[in-house]
Scaffold this active site. Structure first.
Site, PDB file in Angstrom:
ATOM      1  N   GLY A  31       0.816  -1.217   0.000  1.00 13.08           N
ATOM      2  CA  GLY A  31       0.000   0.000   0.000  1.00 13.08           C
ATOM      3  C   GLY A  31       0.844   1.259   0.000  1.00 13.08           C
ATOM      4  O   GLY A  31       2.026   1.216  -0.345  1.00 13.08           O
ATOM      5  N   HIS A  37       4.689   2.200  -7.875  1.00 13.93           N
ATOM      6  CA  HIS A  37       3.680   1.126  -7.945  1.00 13.93           C
ATOM      7  C   HIS A  37       2.902   1.232  -9.261  1.00 13.93           C
ATOM      8  O   HIS A  37       2.550   0.216  -9.868  1.00 13.93           O
ATOM      9  CB  HIS A  37       2.695   1.224  -6.775  1.00 13.93           C
ATOM     10  CG  HIS A  37       3.318   0.961  -5.444  1.00 13.93           C
ATOM     11  ND1 HIS A  37       3.460   1.936  -4.495  1.00 13.93           N
ATOM     12  CD2 HIS A  37       3.835  -0.177  -4.903  1.00 13.93           C
ATOM     13  CE1 HIS A  37       4.028   1.418  -3.420  1.00 13.93           C
ATOM     14  NE2 HIS A  37       4.270   0.142  -3.635  1.00 13.93           N
ATOM     15  N   GLN A  61       8.251  -9.121   7.843  1.00 14.14           N
ATOM     16  CA  GLN A  61       9.445  -8.700   7.112  1.00 14.14           C
ATOM     17  C   GLN A  61      10.082  -7.435   7.702  1.00 14.14           C
ATOM     18  O   GLN A  61      11.063  -6.930   7.190  1.00 14.14           O
ATOM     19  CB  GLN A  61       9.147  -8.501   5.619  1.00 14.14           C
ATOM     20  CG  GLN A  61       8.316  -7.275   5.277  1.00 14.14           C
ATOM     21  CD  GLN A  61       8.018  -7.189   3.784  1.00 14.14           C
ATOM     22  OE1 GLN A  61       7.242  -7.991   3.258  1.00 14.14           O
ATOM     23  NE2 GLN A  61       8.644  -6.255   3.096  1.00 14.14           N
ATOM     24  N   LYS A 149      13.927  -0.877  -7.428  1.00 14.38           N
ATOM     25  CA  LYS A 149      14.460  -0.157  -6.263  1.00 14.38           C
ATOM     26  C   LYS A 149      14.862  -1.147  -5.161  1.00 14.38           C
ATOM     27  O   LYS A 149      15.849  -0.977  -4.505  1.00 14.38           O
ATOM     28  CB  LYS A 149      13.450   0.847  -5.711  1.00 14.38           C
ATOM     29  CG  LYS A 149      14.110   1.728  -4.662  1.00 14.38           C
ATOM     30  CD  LYS A 149      13.177   2.730  -4.066  1.00 14.38           C
ATOM     31  CE  LYS A 149      12.225   2.120  -3.082  1.00 14.38           C
ATOM     32  NZ  LYS A 149      12.870   1.604  -1.860  1.00 14.38           N
ATOM     33  N   SER A 185       9.221   6.012  -3.010  1.00 10.47           N
ATOM     34  CA  SER A 185       9.148   4.995  -1.968  1.00 10.47           C
ATOM     35  C   SER A 185       8.041   5.418  -1.007  1.00 10.47           C
ATOM     36  O   SER A 185       7.848   6.623  -0.768  1.00 10.47           O
ATOM     37  CB  SER A 185      10.482   4.941  -1.210  1.00 10.47           C
ATOM     38  OG  SER A 185      10.310   4.353   0.054  1.00 10.47           O
TER      39      SER A 185
END
Ligand code: PAF
Length: 285
Positions: A31, A37, A61, A149, A185
């Protein structure tokens, strides 16, 4: 655009889809969607017939609880964006749905776990590997899309799908950058004004390093001078700046001809950790 939250609902929609659409593309995300994205989604739309986007902030993670808790959540905005991009299906599971009980297994990637992201974020690739494996099993896509990235992540996922014969094609989409070079990011949202001004330094450093290496400067010299410059910036704390050989991510001290390398960098700007990379191909003249 269909939105499903439960695994059973996902499976039932996809059972129907599989008989109708020749190929399914999956874009896994956490999200807080941005231009990076969108590039993944557009690549998925152009290369597959039915596009599934998952939004799941995967707790296992994150090696720091604070980083997980502060991860931006912009769900309403994300859904609007996905609708505009004409995504076919969005899967937004809860943590309980994905992990109904504690995960009783772990995945290791011996060449990656102690290297760069693996070294500075212990357990990160285990968490990424488990959630991506789950999503691939649940969706069974023909193609899955990841951003350059997170270069090491892309290689880890490739190892996973090749090693366990998932039968999915992994597509790595080039990094999308803001006008000043900063890689998009989700964490950029949390940069303060002062840090946001400094953040493009990472890509500037990578670009300068690439240029100097291509002009046959030694990596030792390039790394020393550029590291010194970064260390002179007050609110920036460099974590690593390395030259690695692809595809195995071994840290090297010089580039050999006819091979591919990547310059990888990670730094903290205040509380925010950013990473970036630049690929260099050396080919005989
Ligand atoms: O790159 C990300 O956003 C995440 O690591 C991924 C691949 C969605 C797994 O949680």
């Amino acid at each position: 655009m269909k939105i499903v939250k439960e695994i059973e609902a996902l499976k039932s929609v996809l059972n129907h889809v599989r008989g109708t659409f020749p190929s399914i593309g999956l874009v896994p995300t956490m999200g807080a969607l941005h231009q990076g994205h969108l590039a993944l989604i557009r690549a998925a739309k152009s290369q597959s017939d039915y596009v599934v986007v998952s939004i799941f902030v995967n707790p296992i993670q994150f090696n720091q609880v604070k980083d997980f808790e502060n991860y931006p959540n912009t769900l309403e905005f994300d859904l609007e964006l996905l609708k505009k991009e004409m995504v076919d299906l969005v899967f937004i599971p809860s943590t309980k749905e994905i992990y109904p009980k504690q995960v009783g297994l772990s995945l290791s990637f011996p060449n990656f776990d102690n290297m760069l992201e693996g070294k500075f974020r212990p357990g990160h690739f285990n968490g990424v590997g488990i959630v991506v494996a789950k999503l691939l099993h649940l969706v069974q896509p023909d193609l899955a899309f990841f951003g350059q990235k997170d270069l090491q992540q892309a290689y880890v996922i490739n190892l996973l799908v090749e090693g366990l014969s998932f039968g999915v094609k992994i597509v790595v989409v080039p990094t999308v950058r803001e006008e000043d070079g900063l890689a998009f990011s989700s964490r950029n949202l949390r940069l303060g004004l002062a840090e946001r001004k400094i953040a493009p330094k990472l890509y500037e450093t990578l670009s300068l390093a690439k240029k100097r290496l291509l002009h046959k400067k030694t990596w030792q010299e390039v790394k020393r001078t550029l590291t010194k410059e970064l260390e002179g910036i007050d609110s920036l704390k460099l974590e690593y700046f390395e030259l690695v050989r692809l595809p195995d991510f071994v840290i090297v001290q010089h580039c050999a001809a006819d091979a591919e390398f990547a310059l990888c960098i990670a730094a903290h700007l205040g509380d925010i950790r950013l990473i970036d990379n630049e690929i260099i191909g050396f080919h005989p003249e």
